[in-house]
Design a protein around this motif. Structure first.
Motif, short mmCIF file in Angstrom:
data_model
loop_
_atom_site.label_atom_id
_atom_site.label_comp_id
_atom_site.label_asym_id
_atom_site.label_seq_id
_atom_site.Cartn_x
_atom_site.Cartn_y
_atom_site.Cartn_z
N ILE A 94 11.80 1.87 -1.28
CA ILE A 94 10.36 1.71 -1.06
C ILE A 94 10.05 0.42 -0.28
CG2 ILE A 94 8.10 1.43 -2.18
CD1 ILE A 94 9.25 3.33 -4.40
N ARG B 204 8.44 0.14 3.56
CA ARG B 204 7.25 -0.69 3.76
C ARG B 204 7.49 -1.73 4.86
NH1 ARG B 204 2.57 -2.50 0.69
NH2 ARG B 204 2.28 -4.72 1.07
N SER C 81 3.14 2.32 0.19
CA SER C 81 3.78 2.02 -1.10
C SER C 81 3.41 3.04 -2.16
CB SER C 81 3.39 0.63 -1.58
OG SER C 81 3.90 -0.36 -0.74
N THR D 106 4.94 6.68 -1.26
CA THR D 106 6.40 6.75 -1.42
C THR D 106 6.80 6.56 -2.88
OG1 THR D 106 6.66 4.44 -0.74
CG2 THR D 106 6.96 6.12 0.96
N THR D 107 6.08 5.72 -3.59
CA THR D 107 6.35 5.57 -5.03
C THR D 107 6.10 6.87 -5.76
OG1 THR D 107 5.86 3.21 -4.99
CG2 THR D 107 5.70 4.31 -7.12
#
Length: 144
Positions: free
Chosen positions: A28, A32, A57, A60-61
């Motif tokens: 992640i 970023r 963020s 993708t988290t």
């Protein structure tokens, strides 16, 4: 593992960057950082860049937390064209994300709400599309 192909050439007046990786938590911050570098090359304002980085963020988290068991792929694409910055986050799980009201004491569950707020605040657009091979969450923000 994160791979970074050469900067993609889009039609005249367009810029595009794309990364593919295995959806793991350690990737992640790498994604970023690469999105930040692309935004810097394109001279995106700090205000828009901050919003895009937070959205990157969060999305993708979400893939790592909610789709990683169902898929081994995550693609992130950032495109600048005609006054708009577009972020696509794609994975192999067809289950669409949903906003939910998190318990005020909860330590998680606010990601999609944050994304929706940022997009609305910047007068952008957000969509999610699912198909047989997975889903894409797309965010478009004006850069002008």
């Amino acid at each position: 593992m994160l791979t970074q192909p050469p900067q993609l050439r889009a039609p005249s007046g367009h810029s595009c960057a794309h990364w593919s990786l295995t959806p793991t938590v350690d990737q992640i911050p790498v994604v970023r950082a690469r999105v930040r570098a692309a935004l810097g090359r394109w001279r995106i304002s700090a205000e828009v860049a901050d919003a895009v980085l937070l959205v990157t963020s969060e999305l993708t988290t979400n893939v790592v937390r909610h789709a990683a068991e169902a898929t081994d792929r995550l693609r992130v694409t950032v495109t600048l064209t005609a006054g708009w910055l577009r972020l696509d986050v794609t994975d192999g799980d067809p289950v669409l994300p949903r906003a939910r009201c998190a318990d005020p004491g909860a330590e998680s569950g606010r990601g999609m709400g944050i994304v929706e707020f940022l997009v609305a605040d910047r007068r952008g657009e957000m969509s999610a599309h699912a198909g047989v091979h997975g889903k894409t969450v797309r965010v478009r923000l004006p850069v002008g």
